[in-house]
Enzyme design. Structure first.
Site, PDB file in Angstrom:
ATOM      1  N   SER A 119       0.834  -1.206   0.000  1.00 16.39           N
ATOM      2  CA  SER A 119       0.000   0.000   0.000  1.00 16.39           C
ATOM      3  C   SER A 119       0.867   1.254   0.000  1.00 16.39           C
ATOM      4  CB  SER A 119      -0.865   0.057   1.257  1.00 16.39           C
ATOM      5  OG  SER A 119      -1.550  -1.131   1.450  1.00 16.39           O
ATOM      6  N   HIS A 140      -1.080  -2.377  -7.076  1.00 14.90           N
ATOM      7  CA  HIS A 140      -1.837  -2.042  -5.859  1.00 14.90           C
ATOM      8  C   HIS A 140      -3.329  -2.240  -6.109  1.00 14.90           C
ATOM      9  CE1 HIS A 140      -3.158   1.124  -2.713  1.00 14.90           C
ATOM     10  NE2 HIS A 140      -3.031  -0.049  -2.152  1.00 14.90           N
ATOM     11  N   GLU A 152      -3.588   0.202  -9.224  1.00 16.19           N
ATOM     12  CA  GLU A 152      -2.531   1.168  -9.526  1.00 16.19           C
ATOM     13  C   GLU A 152      -1.290   0.356  -9.908  1.00 16.19           C
ATOM     14  OE1 GLU A 152      -3.476   5.005  -6.726  1.00 16.19           O
ATOM     15  OE2 GLU A 152      -2.558   3.315  -5.702  1.00 16.19           O
ATOM     16  N   ASN A 190      -4.537   7.132  -2.379  1.00 12.71           N
ATOM     17  CA  ASN A 190      -4.381   7.529  -0.976  1.00 12.71           C
ATOM     18  C   ASN A 190      -3.784   8.927  -0.858  1.00 12.71           C
ATOM     19  OD1 ASN A 190      -5.529   5.251   0.104  1.00 12.71           O
ATOM     20  ND2 ASN A 190      -3.600   4.128   0.215  1.00 12.71           N
TER      21      ASN A 190
END
Ligand SMILES: NC(=O)c1ccc[n+]([C@@H]2O[C@H](COP(=O)([O-])OP(=O)(O)OC[C@H]3O[C@@H](n4cnc5c(N)ncnc54)[C@H](O)[C@@H]3O)[C@@H](O)[C@H]2O)c1
Length: 415
Positions: A119, A140, A152, A190
């Site tokens: 992550s 990801h 991703e 994120n």
């Protein structure tokens, strides 16, 4: 390279989900964990998912059995000498990932791509444990991997173009939506989500609205859930960890609100502990539009956070959704400025990774980039560094450009 045989390391929440999506596209998978009971638990999760597809009649029993048989559980590296790709989804510590990548580099054939579902860790660092950094890439997936479409795809500094192309092709074969994101802290989703969530905390601490009011304003704007519902769902402790990490990496733009720390100290971790910003009596998150019960202890914690905050900045305006959307949009432009992503991929990533029904860049283009810059500058004056506009946005406004597609390096169709 067309992937036909894969291995997944870690049979937990993510690994079992990834093994399932691989099998669904007809790929043979070895699912490895450290203990047989963990392997069995992962396989049982996958079996349950396939059973539910049979129940929903999206697969026949025979089809489900055939796909499930493509997955073989293992506690060792048997069969790894003949795989095209390994996707690692073990625990999130760099020491463990370095050790795993060193081992699989020695065992896997030289053609194999070694991918990590990390992550937040550095793909380039993970790649440094191998003799094939050109074949190491981040993939990801989002949780739950069976349902979330976005992946991703993250090249490290030495990842080859061919490796990225193969990873993207594999994602498409699995019915996923891949987006290439150059390695940077938080990758894209994120990195964009947390300034938005953090700003909601600052707005709450200032008294600009209650968690319910702020959630409602954001949901009315078209987001699938408000920031406080998302905090409770994700876990306050996990969010605080990510907030601090991004602050360390990016500095004052990500100044974390002290509120989460107070909530953690008081034992309010969100849904999993029964209370966060809201009370979750049965551990359930209320559906969109349903009234939520605000945690009665929250006002005390807000007072404590106010004392900790090193700023006495006051919002000059009543809370509106743009207050929290502007930092998210601004961060997207910082990512464009750093060449981390192509403009057309920003809205795709936020749609398939977070469920944004309206494109972030599209909203800004519709409002006008000059309006957006002006708002950011206004908030910057009142609230400080969290709203410092990216120089790219200022440059575009000065040049009279109102459309991000002007920054696209390649026409979308050619990619
Ligand atoms: N959970 C999420 O929302 C999410 C989302 C995206 C990415 N990730 C990342 O995916 C990875 C896995 O997360 P998770 O939530 O599935 O964790 P998890 O705890 O559910 O599963 C991890 C599994 O890895 C196994 N493991 C540990 N060391 C191993 C080794 N040496 N070899 C094989 N297996 C080993 C553990 O026994 C465990 O079963 C982490 O890097 C995490 O950051 C998680």
């Amino acid at each position: 390279m067309k992937v036909q045989r894969a291995a997944v390391i870690g049979a937990g929440a993510m690994g079992s989900g990834i093994a399932q999506v691989l099998s669904q596209s007809g790929i043979q998978v070895i699912l490895k964990d450290v203990k047989q009971e963990f392997v069995d638990r992962g396989l049982a999760n996958i079996k349950r998912m396939y059973d539910s597809r049979v129940k929903k009649q999206t697969l026949t029993q025979e089809e489900a059995d055939e796909l499930f048989r493509l997955i073989k559980g293992s506690t060792d590296y048997e069969g790894f000498n003949n795989v095209d790709i390994v996707i690692e989804a073990a625990l999130e510590t760099i020491e463990l990932k370095l050790a795993i990548f060193k081992e699989i580099d020695e065992i896997c054939p030289s053609r194999a791509i070694l991918a990590s579902n990390t992550s937040a860790l550095s793909i380039s660092e993970i790649a440094s444990a191998t003799r094939r950094p050109d074949k190491v890439v981040g993939m990801h997936f989002f949780n739950p991997a069976q349902f979330m479409k976005l992946v991703e795809v993250i090249p490290g500094v030495k990842t080859s173009h061919d490796t990225v192309k193969s990873a993207i092709e594999l994602c498409r074969d699995m019915g996923k939506v891949p987006v290439e994101v150059k390695e940077c802290p938080g990758f894209l989703v994120n990195r964009l989500l947390f300034p938005y969530m953090n700003e909601a905390l600052w707005a709450l601490t200032e008294g600009a609205g209650t968690p319910q009011e702020i959630d409602d304003a954001v949901e009315a704007f078209g987001l699938p859930m408000g920031p406080f519902t998302l905090f409770d769902m994700t876990g306050i402790d996990i969010c605080e960890h990510v907030n601090q990490f991004l602050y360390k990496e990016y500095g004052p733009r990500f100044s974390p609100s002290p509120l989460l720390k107070h909530m953690i100290n008081a034992g309010f971790l969100g849904q999993k502990s029964g209370a966060g910003f809201f009370i979750h009596e049965k551990g359930a998150i209320p559906k969109k539009g349903e009234p939520k019960k605000i945690n009665p202890e929250l006002s005390k914690l807000i007072e404590a956070a106010k004392k900790d905050a090193k700023t006495d900045a006051k919002a000059s305006k009543k809370f509106e959704a743009y207050r929290v959307l502007l930092p998210m949009f601004n961060e997207a432009v910082y990512a464009l400025q750093e060449d981390v992503i192509e403009p057309s991929d920003v809205d795709v990533a936020m749609e398939f990774g977070c469920g944004l029904t309206r494109g972030l860049l599209t909203i800004a283009e519709e409002k006008g980039l000059d309006w957006t810059l002006n708002e950011l500058d206004g908030y910057h004056k009142d609230l400080g560094e969290r709203f410092r506009a990216s120089w790219l946005l200022r440059k575009l406004v000065r040049a009279g450009i109102h459309n991000f597609s002007k920054l696209e390096k390649q026409p979308v169709a050619a990619r």
